[in-house]
Motif scaffolding. Sequence first.
Motif, PDB file in Angstrom:
ATOM      1  N   MET A  23       0.728  -1.848  -0.078  1.00 43.95           N
ATOM      2  CA  MET A  23       0.075  -0.476   0.114  1.00 43.95           C
ATOM      3  C   MET A  23       1.029   1.036   0.039  1.00 43.95           C
ATOM      4  O   MET A  23       0.193   1.999  -0.701  1.00 43.95           O
ATOM      5  N   LEU A  24       1.814   0.975   0.980  1.00 40.46           N
ATOM      6  CA  LEU A  24       2.665   2.527   0.967  1.00 40.46           C
ATOM      7  C   LEU A  24       3.213   2.637  -0.420  1.00 40.46           C
ATOM      8  O   LEU A  24       3.842   3.663  -0.848  1.00 40.46           O
ATOM      9  N   CYS A  25       3.961   1.710  -1.557  1.00 39.12           N
ATOM     10  CA  CYS A  25       4.938   1.442  -2.285  1.00 39.12           C
ATOM     11  C   CYS A  25       3.419   3.040  -3.281  1.00 39.12           C
ATOM     12  O   CYS A  25       4.029   3.613  -4.336  1.00 39.12           O
ATOM     13  N   PHE A  26       1.722   3.011  -3.086  1.00 40.22           N
ATOM     14  CA  PHE A  26       0.982   4.001  -4.052  1.00 40.22           C
ATOM     15  C   PHE A  26       1.668   5.468  -3.339  1.00 40.22           C
ATOM     16  O   PHE A  26       1.095   6.688  -3.842  1.00 40.22           O
ATOM     17  N   PHE A  27       1.809   5.620  -2.432  1.00 43.69           N
ATOM     18  CA  PHE A  27       2.639   7.101  -2.299  1.00 43.69           C
ATOM     19  C   PHE A  27       3.848   6.914  -2.462  1.00 43.69           C
ATOM     20  O   PHE A  27       3.767   8.491  -2.096  1.00 43.69           O
ATOM     21  N   ASP A  28       4.272   7.374  -3.550  1.00 44.58           N
ATOM     22  CA  ASP A  28       5.969   7.471  -3.998  1.00 44.58           C
ATOM     23  C   ASP A  28       4.744   8.510  -4.338  1.00 44.58           C
ATOM     24  O   ASP A  28       5.015   8.470  -5.197  1.00 44.58           O
ATOM     25  N   TYR A  29       6.573   9.588  -4.439  1.00 42.00           N
ATOM     26  CA  TYR A  29       5.760  10.320  -5.752  1.00 42.00           C
ATOM     27  C   TYR A  29       6.573  11.410  -5.983  1.00 42.00           C
ATOM     28  O   TYR A  29       6.872  12.170  -6.979  1.00 42.00           O
ATOM     29  N   LYS A  30       7.938  10.947  -5.809  1.00 40.83           N
ATOM     30  CA  LYS A  30       9.655  11.230  -6.593  1.00 40.83           C
ATOM     31  C   LYS A  30       9.890  10.808  -8.124  1.00 40.83           C
ATOM     32  O   LYS A  30       9.833  11.480  -8.622  1.00 40.83           O
ATOM     33  N   HIS A  31       8.567   9.983  -8.720  1.00 38.40           N
ATOM     34  CA  HIS A  31       9.116  10.272 -10.104  1.00 38.40           C
ATOM     35  C   HIS A  31       7.873  11.023 -11.165  1.00 38.40           C
ATOM     36  O   HIS A  31       8.166  10.995 -12.029  1.00 38.40           O
ATOM     37  N   LEU A  32       6.795  11.776  -9.721  1.00 40.02           N
ATOM     38  CA  LEU A  32       6.110  12.388 -10.364  1.00 40.02           C
ATOM     39  C   LEU A  32       6.914  13.693 -10.608  1.00 40.02           C
ATOM     40  O   LEU A  32       7.808  13.919 -10.001  1.00 40.02           O
ATOM     41  N   PRO A  33       5.835  15.112 -11.193  1.00 40.76           N
ATOM     42  CA  PRO A  33       7.037  16.498 -12.339  1.00 40.76           C
ATOM     43  C   PRO A  33       6.928  16.811 -10.945  1.00 40.76           C
ATOM     44  O   PRO A  33       5.849  16.900  -9.513  1.00 40.76           O
ATOM     45  N   GLU A  34       7.580  17.990 -10.609  1.00 45.92           N
ATOM     46  CA  GLU A  34       7.899  19.004  -9.273  1.00 45.92           C
ATOM     47  C   GLU A  34       6.656  19.257  -9.290  1.00 45.92           C
ATOM     48  O   GLU A  34       6.188  19.258  -7.906  1.00 45.92           O
ATOM     49  N   GLY A  35       5.804  20.193  -9.628  1.00 44.09           N
ATOM     50  CA  GLY A  35       4.651  20.562  -9.243  1.00 44.09           C
ATOM     51  C   GLY A  35       3.914  18.986  -8.576  1.00 44.09           C
ATOM     52  O   GLY A  35       3.087  19.942  -7.389  1.00 44.09           O
ATOM     53  N   LYS A  41       3.783  14.540  -1.461  1.00 43.62           N
ATOM     54  CA  LYS A  41       4.492  14.490  -0.467  1.00 43.62           C
ATOM     55  C   LYS A  41       4.097  14.329   0.752  1.00 43.62           C
ATOM     56  O   LYS A  41       4.029  13.644   1.975  1.00 43.62           O
ATOM     57  N   PRO A  42       2.788  15.508   1.280  1.00 40.85           N
ATOM     58  CA  PRO A  42       2.651  15.234   2.633  1.00 40.85           C
ATOM     59  C   PRO A  42       1.550  13.885   2.723  1.00 40.85           C
ATOM     60  O   PRO A  42       1.921  13.725   4.093  1.00 40.85           O
ATOM     61  N   PHE A  43       1.230  13.159   1.341  1.00 40.92           N
ATOM     62  CA  PHE A  43       0.596  12.431   1.683  1.00 40.92           C
ATOM     63  C   PHE A  43       1.098  11.232   1.883  1.00 40.92           C
ATOM     64  O   PHE A  43       0.891  10.084   3.035  1.00 40.92           O
ATOM     65  N   ASN A  44       2.463  11.071   1.587  1.00 42.18           N
ATOM     66  CA  ASN A  44       3.511   9.497   1.717  1.00 42.18           C
ATOM     67  C   ASN A  44       3.942   9.910   2.706  1.00 42.18           C
ATOM     68  O   ASN A  44       3.809   8.968   3.676  1.00 42.18           O
ATOM     69  N   LYS A  45       4.343  11.075   3.520  1.00 38.49           N
ATOM     70  CA  LYS A  45       4.459  11.430   4.531  1.00 38.49           C
ATOM     71  C   LYS A  45       3.336  10.786   6.047  1.00 38.49           C
ATOM     72  O   LYS A  45       3.492  10.353   6.981  1.00 38.49           O
ATOM     73  N   LEU A  46       2.101  11.662   5.941  1.00 39.77           N
ATOM     74  CA  LEU A  46       1.316  10.571   6.459  1.00 39.77           C
ATOM     75  C   LEU A  46       1.009   9.475   6.296  1.00 39.77           C
ATOM     76  O   LEU A  46       0.626   8.725   7.312  1.00 39.77           O
ATOM     77  N   ALA A  47       0.666   9.098   5.248  1.00 36.66           N
ATOM     78  CA  ALA A  47       0.233   7.351   5.017  1.00 36.66           C
ATOM     79  C   ALA A  47       1.675   6.826   5.895  1.00 36.66           C
ATOM     80  O   ALA A  47       1.463   5.922   7.401  1.00 36.66           O
ATOM     81  N   HIS A  48       3.016   7.436   5.470  1.00 36.96           N
ATOM     82  CA  HIS A  48       4.343   5.900   6.824  1.00 36.96           C
ATOM     83  C   HIS A  48       4.013   6.378   7.986  1.00 36.96           C
ATOM     84  O   HIS A  48       4.386   5.859   9.310  1.00 36.96           O
ATOM     85  N   LEU A  68      -5.488   7.283   0.364  1.00 35.07           N
ATOM     86  CA  LEU A  68      -4.320   7.305  -1.129  1.00 35.07           C
ATOM     87  C   LEU A  68      -6.693   7.669  -1.803  1.00 35.07           C
ATOM     88  O   LEU A  68      -5.241   8.442  -3.071  1.00 35.07           O
ATOM     89  N   GLU A  69      -7.377   7.424  -1.112  1.00 36.46           N
ATOM     90  CA  GLU A  69      -8.353   8.169  -2.879  1.00 36.46           C
ATOM     91  C   GLU A  69      -8.460   9.758  -2.192  1.00 36.46           C
ATOM     92  O   GLU A  69      -8.264  10.238  -3.509  1.00 36.46           O
ATOM     93  N   ALA A  70      -8.131  10.191  -1.230  1.00 42.06           N
ATOM     94  CA  ALA A  70      -8.149  11.897  -0.685  1.00 42.06           C
ATOM     95  C   ALA A  70      -6.247  12.030  -2.051  1.00 42.06           C
ATOM     96  O   ALA A  70      -6.749  12.801  -2.557  1.00 42.06           O
TER      97      ALA A  70
END
Length: 135
Positions: A23-35, A41-48, A68-70
Amino acid sequence: MSQKTEGIAKRQAILARAQYEDMLCFFDYKHLPEGLQAISKPFNKLAHSLVEQLPDHSQKMVALQKLLEAKDAAVRIAVAKTKPQRERIQNLIIENHRNGLSASEIHAKVQEAFPNSKITEEVIKEFALTLEAEV
């Protein structure tokens, strides 16, 4: 606490966390464009944080699923917000490609019209190839 006890506690923490790794892998963000990274990123931190702080319970996975839906909804909003500019850039590329300009010349025009655009000359080349394939 002894080293043996600390080692056991660390292994137990790793095992407890393992069931949430998929589940946590769906919160990865580094592959996304900067914006979009800034949105995600805040969702990633909260999930962890939730995985680390909450005790094991069936509702823990439910909480992660709802988070994840949010996150997905927030990213979709950010993508939709940029759609008009992406369409204007696309139209500028098409127009200049039809006028025979090279990818580097088109890139210069895009940068002039949209100074904050992160589009690369390589992306313009690929887009031009798709335009030529459609003809």
